[in-house]
Design a protein around this motif. Sequence first.
Motif, PDB file in Angstrom:
ATOM      1  N   SER A   1       0.859  -1.184   0.000  1.00  0.00           N
ATOM      2  CA  SER A   1       0.000   0.000   0.000  1.00  0.00           C
ATOM      3  C   SER A   1       0.887   1.224   0.000  1.00  0.00           C
ATOM      4  CB  SER A   1      -0.923   0.016   1.218  1.00  0.00           C
ATOM      5  OG  SER A   1      -0.155   0.048   2.409  1.00  0.00           O
ATOM      6  N   PHE A   2       0.352   2.342  -0.477  1.00  0.00           N
ATOM      7  CA  PHE A   2       1.100   3.588  -0.471  1.00  0.00           C
ATOM      8  C   PHE A   2       0.901   4.302   0.865  1.00  0.00           C
ATOM      9  CE2 PHE A   2       0.671   4.131  -5.351  1.00  0.00           C
ATOM     10  CZ  PHE A   2       1.783   3.325  -5.544  1.00  0.00           C
ATOM     11  N   PRO A   3       1.953   4.929   1.387  1.00  0.00           N
ATOM     12  CA  PRO A   3       1.749   5.794   2.556  1.00  0.00           C
ATOM     13  C   PRO A   3       0.862   6.964   2.149  1.00  0.00           C
ATOM     14  CG  PRO A   3       3.940   6.140   1.635  1.00  0.00           C
ATOM     15  CD  PRO A   3       3.355   4.971   0.901  1.00  0.00           C
ATOM     16  N   LEU A   4      -0.003   7.396   3.063  1.00  0.00           N
ATOM     17  CA  LEU A   4      -0.952   8.462   2.742  1.00  0.00           C
ATOM     18  C   LEU A   4      -0.748   9.654   3.661  1.00  0.00           C
ATOM     19  CD1 LEU A   4      -4.265   6.395   2.353  1.00  0.00           C
ATOM     20  CD2 LEU A   4      -2.677   7.080   0.546  1.00  0.00           C
ATOM     21  N   THR A   5      -1.011  10.840   3.136  1.00  0.00           N
ATOM     22  CA  THR A   5      -1.073  12.028   3.967  1.00  0.00           C
ATOM     23  C   THR A   5      -2.390  12.003   4.739  1.00  0.00           C
ATOM     24  OG1 THR A   5      -2.164  13.339   2.251  1.00  0.00           O
ATOM     25  CG2 THR A   5       0.244  13.348   2.265  1.00  0.00           C
ATOM     26  N   GLU A   6      -2.570  12.953   5.656  1.00  0.00           N
ATOM     27  CA  GLU A   6      -3.796  13.011   6.440  1.00  0.00           C
ATOM     28  C   GLU A   6      -5.022  13.238   5.564  1.00  0.00           C
ATOM     29  OE1 GLU A   6      -4.668  12.540   9.560  1.00  0.00           O
ATOM     30  OE2 GLU A   6      -2.666  11.907  10.106  1.00  0.00           O
ATOM     31  N   ASN A   7      -4.830  13.924   4.419  1.00  0.00           N
ATOM     32  CA  ASN A   7      -5.987  14.189   3.566  1.00  0.00           C
ATOM     33  C   ASN A   7      -6.244  13.087   2.543  1.00  0.00           C
ATOM     34  OD1 ASN A   7      -4.126  14.674   1.490  1.00  0.00           O
ATOM     35  ND2 ASN A   7      -4.158  16.885   1.767  1.00  0.00           N
TER      36      ASN A   7
END
Length: 502
Positions: free
Chosen positions: A480-486
């Motif tokens: 999975s890709f790391p995600l920002t808070e948004n």
Amino acid sequence: MSRIKNVLEYLENSAKKFPDKVAFADETKQMTYAQVLCKARSAGTSIARRVPPRTPVAVLGPKSADTLCIFLACVYAGCFYVPLNPQHPAARREQILSTLGTPFLWAAEECRSLIPDSFPQERLLVGGEKEDDALLESIRRGHIDTDPLYVLFTSGSTGTPKGIAVSHRSVIDFIEEFVPLFGIGENEVFGNQAPFDFDVSVKDIYSSLKAGATVQILPKRLFSFPAMLVDHLIERKVTTLVWAVSALCILSTLGAFSYKVPQNIRKVLFSGEVMPVNQLNEWKKALPDAMFVNLYGPTEITCNCTYYILGKGAFSGKTLPVGRPFPNERVFLLGEGDAPVPAGYTGEICVSGTALSLGYYNAPEETARAFVQNPFNRSFPETVYKTGDLGYFDKEGNLCFVGRKDFQIKYQGHRVELSEIENALLACKNVRRAICLFDAEAEKIWAFYQGEAEPSALRVALRSRLPSYMVPFRCVSLGSFPLTENGKADRRKLKEMISYAP
């Protein structure tokens, strides 16, 4: 009907029509329109007695119905709200407070331990009191529609966060077009995915208030458990998703629809990143009768400036357009040196119209760089926002997004669009999502992807699709890709993987 000047008119009109209907609901609580109106006016009275109009109020609270009420309370006080995300690092919240100039702060009881020790106690706001009709009416009489409504601090994967100030007029102009364009009515149930400090949530909140609809606030933790998320969407009878692309891809890449399909969903609107066509078609296959809309636009132009409504069935084109401008917004392209761009060629996407934000809070130099006079018009003031995004218009007149200007690199003497490599990766078998980054120090292109393709086989496949200089130095498979808070893919964290890769 008279011209709307304040977003509170949306709440008041809907509370009059639907007093007992659920306006906001979270995992543990629901509030009717009458209850929201009462709480917002009560807390607004309390704020108004301490805080002057046109003043920022930082709001530190969870994603909840109560927090939304406090946003509206700030507006009743004639102020503008600034969401502080309790899940962000303390340093980021303190940076925002510093940029605002030590504002007044409202904090939910469960978040008060997050208030910095150095924050002055006299600037804290608590509780509510009996609403003062005369005070609130006096504040409303002094309001004009270009007063700020909120300031959202960007939480992107690159660059320094900036506070984007948006007026009532900009939100009203956008919502007045957005709601009828997509047939949003009183029976809509929005499944709110976006954090409140991300402008995607603005569409959930104010579209719902205008239409007299319901916002179901989805718990963030459910996005780690797709089957539970699907169950929740079904249980809460959600009809409309206005989500970031990454959030949609969580369900489709993990095969959630083989478990259950949330059949009540009638509208799926997405933005924030390029939607992979294979993931889009998974959604369209699961919900063949739903409306799907690709939206484009940065926070600086108030949510979105273009839209593209997809037809029924699988999308078979090579490029998914971001479409045509919303009414009362002008979208055009600028080339090098602010020169006109010939038809079919790529240029920087620029936007003008009343939907433009007021600029960056306490950052006049940053504002002056991005919000400029239209170079094609020297006769009268006309502000244009330069997005930093690249695009072109196709033969049908639809805008097509190419990528960020900063994702265009000069490599081995060639001008390379990293998005072109990403598109080639997505065309390869067993690749579901892809992101390319350029390591400028080592002068190497890296590719990160989700899927079952073998890295070595992927590089071989790319050689038949791309010039040799565009084939990535290394392809890295991620679960999975790391995600920002948004909810966007976090390119900064991906870049950190490069720094310690062998």
